[in-house]
Design a protein around this motif. Structure first.
Motif, PDB file in Angstrom:
ATOM      1  N   GLN A  62       6.743  -9.846  -3.281  1.00  0.00           N
ATOM      2  CA  GLN A  62       7.218  -9.269  -4.549  1.00  0.00           C
ATOM      3  C   GLN A  62       8.747  -9.212  -4.617  1.00  0.00           C
ATOM      4  OE1 GLN A  62       4.501  -5.868  -5.934  1.00  0.00           O
ATOM      5  NE2 GLN A  62       4.130  -5.976  -3.726  1.00  0.00           N
TER       6      GLN A  62
ATOM      7  N   ALA B 182       1.396 -13.104   4.253  1.00  0.00           N
ATOM      8  CA  ALA B 182       1.838 -12.578   2.962  1.00  0.00           C
ATOM      9  C   ALA B 182       0.961 -11.443   2.442  1.00  0.00           C
ATOM     10  CB  ALA B 182       1.886 -13.713   1.943  1.00  0.00           C
ATOM     11  N   ALA B 183      -0.229 -11.251   3.007  1.00  0.00           N
ATOM     12  CA  ALA B 183      -1.107 -10.191   2.499  1.00  0.00           C
ATOM     13  C   ALA B 183      -0.942  -8.876   3.258  1.00  0.00           C
ATOM     14  CB  ALA B 183      -2.570 -10.640   2.585  1.00  0.00           C
TER      15      ALA B 183
ATOM     16  N   SER C 276       3.122  -8.428   1.780  1.00  0.00           N
ATOM     17  CA  SER C 276       2.808  -8.145   0.369  1.00  0.00           C
ATOM     18  C   SER C 276       4.035  -7.619  -0.359  1.00  0.00           C
ATOM     19  CB  SER C 276       1.639  -7.157   0.268  1.00  0.00           C
ATOM     20  OG  SER C 276       1.956  -5.931   0.904  1.00  0.00           O
TER      21      SER C 276
ATOM     22  N   ASP D 283      -4.258  -0.266   1.433  1.00  0.00           N
ATOM     23  CA  ASP D 283      -5.454  -0.841   2.065  1.00  0.00           C
ATOM     24  C   ASP D 283      -6.489   0.237   2.355  1.00  0.00           C
ATOM     25  OD1 ASP D 283      -6.786  -3.050   3.806  1.00  0.00           O
ATOM     26  OD2 ASP D 283      -6.557  -1.363   5.187  1.00  0.00           O
TER      27      ASP D 283
ATOM     28  N   PHE E  17      -5.519 -11.939  -4.145  1.00  0.00           N
ATOM     29  CA  PHE E  17      -4.527 -10.866  -3.984  1.00  0.00           C
ATOM     30  C   PHE E  17      -3.114 -11.452  -4.009  1.00  0.00           C
ATOM     31  CE2 PHE E  17      -2.114  -8.248  -0.755  1.00  0.00           C
ATOM     32  CZ  PHE E  17      -1.842  -7.183  -1.602  1.00  0.00           C
ATOM     33  N   LEU E  18      -2.899 -12.531  -3.267  1.00  0.00           N
ATOM     34  CA  LEU E  18      -1.567 -13.144  -3.250  1.00  0.00           C
ATOM     35  C   LEU E  18      -1.172 -13.644  -4.633  1.00  0.00           C
ATOM     36  CD1 LEU E  18      -1.042 -15.122   0.062  1.00  0.00           C
ATOM     37  CD2 LEU E  18      -0.822 -12.693  -0.436  1.00  0.00           C
TER      38      LEU E  18
ATOM     39  N   ASN F 133      -7.967 -13.249   0.790  1.00  0.00           N
ATOM     40  CA  ASN F 133      -6.768 -12.625   0.212  1.00  0.00           C
ATOM     41  C   ASN F 133      -6.024 -13.518  -0.776  1.00  0.00           C
ATOM     42  OD1 ASN F 133      -6.747 -10.024   1.343  1.00  0.00           O
ATOM     43  ND2 ASN F 133      -6.085 -10.862   3.328  1.00  0.00           N
TER      44      ASN F 133
ATOM     45  N   ALA G 203       0.317  -2.047  -2.424  1.00  0.00           N
ATOM     46  CA  ALA G 203      -1.138  -2.097  -2.319  1.00  0.00           C
ATOM     47  C   ALA G 203      -1.564  -1.222  -1.146  1.00  0.00           C
ATOM     48  CB  ALA G 203      -1.581  -3.538  -2.080  1.00  0.00           C
TER      49      ALA G 203
ATOM     50  N   ARG H  55      -4.849  -5.302   4.092  1.00  0.00           N
ATOM     51  CA  ARG H  55      -4.329  -5.894   2.842  1.00  0.00           C
ATOM     52  C   ARG H  55      -3.403  -4.849   2.246  1.00  0.00           C
ATOM     53  NH1 ARG H  55      -8.842  -7.181  -1.328  1.00  0.00           N
ATOM     54  NH2 ARG H  55      -9.150  -9.006   0.000  1.00  0.00           N
ATOM     55  N   GLY H  56      -2.106  -5.015   2.469  1.00  0.00           N
ATOM     56  CA  GLY H  56      -1.162  -3.974   2.067  1.00  0.00           C
ATOM     57  C   GLY H  56      -1.058  -2.904   3.141  1.00  0.00           C
TER      58      GLY H  56
ATOM     59  N   LEU I 190       0.216 -11.033  -6.736  1.00  0.00           N
ATOM     60  CA  LEU I 190       1.586 -10.631  -6.388  1.00  0.00           C
ATOM     61  C   LEU I 190       2.610 -11.677  -6.838  1.00  0.00           C
ATOM     62  CD1 LEU I 190       0.985  -9.430  -2.694  1.00  0.00           C
ATOM     63  CD2 LEU I 190       1.067  -8.018  -4.763  1.00  0.00           C
TER      64      LEU I 190
END
Ligand SMILES: NC(=O)c1ccc[n+]([C@@H]2O[C@H](COP(=O)([O-])OP(=O)(O)OC[C@H]3O[C@@H](n4cnc5c(N)ncnc54)[C@H](OP(=O)(O)O)[C@@H]3O)[C@@H](O)[C@H]2O)c1
Length: 307
Positions: free
Chosen positions: A164, A154-155, A160, A278, A184-185, A181, A276, A299-300, A188
């Motif tokens: 959403q 999911a990251a 990501s 990265d 971060f999750l 992460n 996002a 990440r993204g 979102l």
């Protein structure tokens, strides 16, 4: 124009930053002055030759399918766009040769949508391929408001955006990522769980009745654990596991899709989706960007800044 290209398959080291002729513009295409190009795992997979069995590939090959930029010229029959329009695209053509890691790319209008005003050029370039993948996967499983979704990876770029998209649709989302992460999750809208041994128990602790849909955005066998966790009539799709169909799920291979790309832009402009970023590299450092993608920890989105 300046472009990143290669004369043969290989690792990112085979790429050179070089001058190539400007692309020709087909009747149904526009010429885009590239502001930013998104980097996707498929770019280094294509470079390594993994797509050779399914696509005709011509050298010199310019990698890249994601773009955000400004229309510089239009083909002879393109009522949709004018010079100066800001566009985004998942520019996958029938053959692999003239990609987006360049100052200019010619893109069929079927691959394009208008750039969402709320996203920067870098964010916009990261949206098309990954966003469409997640969107098409969510549609393929018929994800509906009120359901619970399990999203693997999911990251990452696809994950990501997938989180959403599902949250915006009204689903409850449980997403897998390493612990670094998890915040971060949460940002979102997902409930994070750590992947690896014991995943099924951790998901059941959050969703004792199981999940309605599972989206595999990583591969490596998570379809099996997903199926253990599905409720009756639950659905699973994978973008990275070729065996998912034999296991009763859906395999999704992202298609260019102007309508869904426009819908993704609308979600962004409505404040329901962001991209996002990265890491950002200049075009000339595309090999570095690809090596970062190969490490599998983005990440993204990873993005190339072009102009
Ligand atoms: N079929 C299609 O149309 C299609 C389209 C797009 C992508 N893909 C494929 O789908 C995969 C994902 O693409 P992407 O762009 O999202 O990649 P990506 O952005 O490079 O994914 C990186 C993310 O993967 C996570 N991750 C790594 N191993 C994991 C695991 N075992 N479980 C859960 N998360 C894990 C990492 O999280 P941590 O750092 O927290 O570990 C990181 O955030 C790639 O194989 C790509 O080629 C297929």
């Amino acid at each position: 124009m300046k472009a990143i290209s290669t004369e043969r398959y290989g690792d990112p080291e085979v790429l050179t930053y070089t001058d190539l002729p400007d692309p020709k513009v087909a009747p149904d295409s526009v010429l885009i002055r590239v502001r930013a190009a998104g980097v996707n795992p498929v770019d280094w997979k294509a470079l390594a030759g993994y797509l050779d069995p399914m696509l005709n590939v011509h050298f010199p090959l310019i990698p890249g399918w994601d773009v955000a930029g400004v229309v510089e010229a239009v083909g002879v029959d393109v009522p949709e766009y004018e010079v100066g329009d800001e566009v985004i695209g998942y520019v996958r053509k029938d053959d692999l040769q003239h990609g987006t890691y360049a100052e200019l790319v010619a893109a069929p209008v079927r691959t394009l949508a208008r750039k969402p005003a709320s996203l920067s050029w870098q964010q916009a370039a990261g949206l098309p391929l990954a966003g469409l993948t997640a969107y098409q996967a969510a549609d393929r499983v018929g994800a509906e408001a009120g359901e619970t979704a399990l999203v693997h990876a999911a990251a990452g770029g696809v994950g990501s955006l997938g989180v959403q998209i599902l949250v915006a649709r009204g689903l409850r989302v449980i997403g897998t990522a390493s612990e670094r992460n998890h915040d971060f999750l949460r940002s979102l809208g997902a409930e994070p769980v750590t992947y690896g041994d014991g995943l099924a128990d951790r998901v059941r602790a959050l969703a004792p009745d199981g999940v309605d849909v599972a989206l595999d955005f990583v591969g490596g066998g998570v379809v099996d654990v997903s199926q253990e966790l599905l409720k009756d009539r639950g659905r699973v799709a994978s973008i990275a596991d070729g065996e998912v169909k034999e296991k009763g799920g859906h395999l999704v291979w992202v298609r260019p899709d102007s309508d869904r790309l426009t819908a993704l832009g609308a979600l962004a402009d409505a404040g329901k989706l962001t991209v996002a970023v990265d890491a950002v590299y200049p075009l000339s450092e595309a090999p570095e960007a690809l090596r970062r993608s190969m490490a599998g920890r983005a990440r993204g989105k990873i993005v190339l800044e072009v102009s």
